[in-house]
Design a protein around this motif. Structure first.
Motif, mmCIF file in Angstrom:
data_model
loop_
_atom_site.group_PDB
_atom_site.id
_atom_site.type_symbol
_atom_site.label_atom_id
_atom_site.label_comp_id
_atom_site.label_asym_id
_atom_site.label_seq_id
_atom_site.Cartn_x
_atom_site.Cartn_y
_atom_site.Cartn_z
ATOM 1 N N LEU A 129 0.855 -1.184 0.000
ATOM 2 C CA LEU A 129 0.000 0.000 0.000
ATOM 3 C C LEU A 129 0.893 1.237 0.000
ATOM 4 O O LEU A 129 2.072 1.150 0.358
ATOM 5 N N PRO A 130 0.346 2.391 -0.379
ATOM 6 C CA PRO A 130 1.157 3.607 -0.365
ATOM 7 C C PRO A 130 1.727 3.878 1.035
ATOM 8 O O PRO A 130 1.064 3.625 2.044
ATOM 9 N N SER A 131 2.929 4.387 1.078
ATOM 10 C CA SER A 131 3.571 4.721 2.349
ATOM 11 C C SER A 131 2.669 5.658 3.144
ATOM 12 O O SER A 131 2.067 6.576 2.589
ATOM 13 N N GLY A 132 2.564 5.425 4.427
ATOM 14 C CA GLY A 132 1.740 6.271 5.283
ATOM 15 C C GLY A 132 0.292 5.821 5.400
ATOM 16 O O GLY A 132 -0.472 6.410 6.161
ATOM 17 N N THR A 133 -0.111 4.801 4.642
ATOM 18 C CA THR A 133 -1.481 4.303 4.746
ATOM 19 C C THR A 133 -1.721 3.766 6.143
ATOM 20 O O THR A 133 -0.916 3.006 6.677
ATOM 21 N N LYS A 134 -2.815 4.189 6.774
ATOM 22 C CA LYS A 134 -3.170 3.705 8.101
ATOM 23 C C LYS A 134 -3.890 2.365 7.957
ATOM 24 O O LYS A 134 -4.766 2.202 7.112
ATOM 25 N N ILE A 135 -3.507 1.420 8.795
ATOM 26 C CA ILE A 135 -4.089 0.081 8.771
ATOM 27 C C ILE A 135 -5.175 0.001 9.832
ATOM 28 O O ILE A 135 -4.935 0.352 10.995
ATOM 29 N N LEU A 140 -15.460 -3.718 11.430
ATOM 30 C CA LEU A 140 -16.801 -4.119 11.849
ATOM 31 C C LEU A 140 -17.732 -4.057 10.652
ATOM 32 O O LEU A 140 -17.319 -3.698 9.558
ATOM 33 N N ASN A 141 -18.995 -4.360 10.853
ATOM 34 C CA ASN A 141 -19.974 -4.201 9.778
ATOM 35 C C ASN A 141 -20.147 -2.720 9.481
ATOM 36 O O ASN A 141 -20.769 -2.002 10.245
ATOM 37 N N GLY A 142 -19.547 -2.241 8.404
ATOM 38 C CA GLY A 142 -19.726 -0.864 7.983
ATOM 39 C C GLY A 142 -18.867 0.149 8.710
ATOM 40 O O GLY A 142 -19.072 1.345 8.557
ATOM 41 N N ALA A 143 -17.887 -0.266 9.516
ATOM 42 C CA ALA A 143 -17.038 0.690 10.220
ATOM 43 C C ALA A 143 -15.654 0.090 10.436
ATOM 44 O O ALA A 143 -15.483 -1.121 10.451
ATOM 45 N N ALA A 144 -14.693 0.977 10.611
ATOM 46 C CA ALA A 144 -13.331 0.557 10.918
ATOM 47 C C ALA A 144 -12.837 1.356 12.109
ATOM 48 O O ALA A 144 -13.168 2.527 12.263
ATOM 49 N N VAL A 145 -12.050 0.727 12.954
ATOM 50 C CA VAL A 145 -11.449 1.394 14.102
ATOM 51 C C VAL A 145 -9.947 1.469 13.861
ATOM 52 O O VAL A 145 -9.318 0.466 13.538
ATOM 53 N N TYR A 146 -9.410 2.668 14.030
ATOM 54 C CA TYR A 146 -7.979 2.895 13.881
ATOM 55 C C TYR A 146 -7.445 3.332 15.230
ATOM 56 O O TYR A 146 -7.876 4.326 15.785
ATOM 57 N N ILE A 147 -6.500 2.585 15.779
ATOM 58 C CA ILE A 147 -5.886 2.963 17.042
ATOM 59 C C ILE A 147 -4.487 3.458 16.727
ATOM 60 O O ILE A 147 -3.681 2.745 16.117
ATOM 61 N N ALA A 148 -4.215 4.688 17.124
ATOM 62 C CA ALA A 148 -2.923 5.306 16.828
ATOM 63 C C ALA A 148 -1.810 4.562 17.558
ATOM 64 O O ALA A 148 -1.981 4.086 18.676
ATOM 65 N N SER A 149 -0.658 4.457 16.900
ATOM 66 C CA SER A 149 0.511 3.835 17.523
ATOM 67 C C SER A 149 1.408 4.927 18.083
ATOM 68 O O SER A 149 1.179 6.120 17.879
ATOM 69 N N LYS A 155 -2.292 13.147 18.657
ATOM 70 C CA LYS A 155 -2.274 13.199 20.118
ATOM 71 C C LYS A 155 -3.413 12.363 20.702
ATOM 72 O O LYS A 155 -3.316 11.885 21.816
ATOM 73 N N ALA A 156 -4.502 12.206 19.948
ATOM 74 C CA ALA A 156 -5.627 11.400 20.425
ATOM 75 C C ALA A 156 -5.310 9.927 20.194
ATOM 76 O O ALA A 156 -4.985 9.529 19.085
ATOM 77 N N PRO A 157 -5.377 9.093 21.260
ATOM 78 C CA PRO A 157 -5.001 7.690 21.087
ATOM 79 C C PRO A 157 -6.018 6.868 20.306
ATOM 80 O O PRO A 157 -5.680 5.823 19.802
ATOM 81 N N TYR A 158 -7.245 7.325 20.194
ATOM 82 C CA TYR A 158 -8.262 6.548 19.501
ATOM 83 C C TYR A 158 -9.036 7.426 18.538
ATOM 84 O O TYR A 158 -9.296 8.583 18.804
ATOM 85 N N SER A 159 -9.421 6.843 17.426
ATOM 86 C CA SER A 159 -10.338 7.508 16.515
ATOM 87 C C SER A 159 -11.153 6.430 15.817
ATOM 88 O O SER A 159 -10.674 5.328 15.596
ATOM 89 N N VAL A 160 -12.389 6.752 15.530
ATOM 90 C CA VAL A 160 -13.268 5.797 14.840
ATOM 91 C C VAL A 160 -13.659 6.419 13.514
ATOM 92 O O VAL A 160 -14.082 7.573 13.454
ATOM 93 N N VAL A 161 -13.512 5.646 12.469
ATOM 94 C CA VAL A 161 -13.870 6.106 11.138
ATOM 95 C C VAL A 161 -14.902 5.145 10.582
ATOM 96 O O VAL A 161 -14.707 3.931 10.629
ATOM 97 N N SER A 162 -15.997 5.663 10.081
ATOM 98 C CA SER A 162 -17.018 4.822 9.440
ATOM 99 C C SER A 162 -16.927 4.991 7.932
ATOM 100 O O SER A 162 -16.621 6.076 7.449
#
Length: 166
Positions: A129-135, A140-149, A155-162
């Motif tokens: 994948l392109p460099s910098g792509t967040k995994i 979930l059904n219709g949503a993805a959760v991205y937890i920052a490393s 600065k926010a440790p969690y974000s939810v993207v649908s």
């Protein structure tokens, strides 16, 4: 994953006395003990060697696919894939998988370098994948959760993207 068990044991092959012996990795039905899928892979631990940030088994929303570090399984198709590299390819490890059998993760090297990749479980093809792509950490059904490393600038440790269903 309460209904599944991932187990590994030494393979009965000519690698038993080498520095990187193969192991058989299998996903079992926890109730019956029946093997749902298996693969032979030269890894001692799918969790990885980084005790601070180990890999954990993850399944898709329909429980058809399971990923665990370099291992990926199609439980309905009764087969597995191992993403341990060769002399010309890098190892890869996966943290999430979608309902279409696409696993998301990173290449891994002994020097700690990594790059985002996907694995199409049906074909076994790993795609950069392109460099910098967040995994996505969880799909979930219709949503993805991205937890920052720790390496992320966020600065926010969690974000939810649908994202909408297609």
């Amino acid at each position: 994953m309460d209904d599944l068990i991932v187990a590994g044991w030494p393979a009965d092959d000519d690698t038993a006395f080498t520095s990187h012996p193969n192991r058989v990795w299998a996903v079992h039905d926890a109730t019956t003990g029946k093997v749902k899928a298996s693969v032979t892979c030269a890894t001692d631990s799918p969790a990885g060697t980084n005790a601070r940030d180990p890999f954990h088994p993850a399944v898709d929303a329909d429980h058809r696919y399971l990923v665990y570090g370099p291992l990926a399984f199609d439980l309905a198709g009764c087969r597995g894939t191992c993403a341990i590299g060769s002399s010309t390819t890098k190892d890869a490890a996966f943290v999430s998988v979608d309902r279409n059998g696409t696993a998301y993760g990173h290449t891994t090297t002994h020097s700690g370098e990594s790059a985002p990749v996907t694995l199409t479980i049906a074909s076994g093809n790993v795609t950069a994948l392109p460099s910098g792509t967040k995994i996505p950490t969880v799909l979930l059904n219709g949503a993805a959760v991205y937890i920052a490393s720790d390496e992320d600038d966020d600065k926010a440790p969690y974000s939810v993207v649908s994202y909408p269903r297609r």
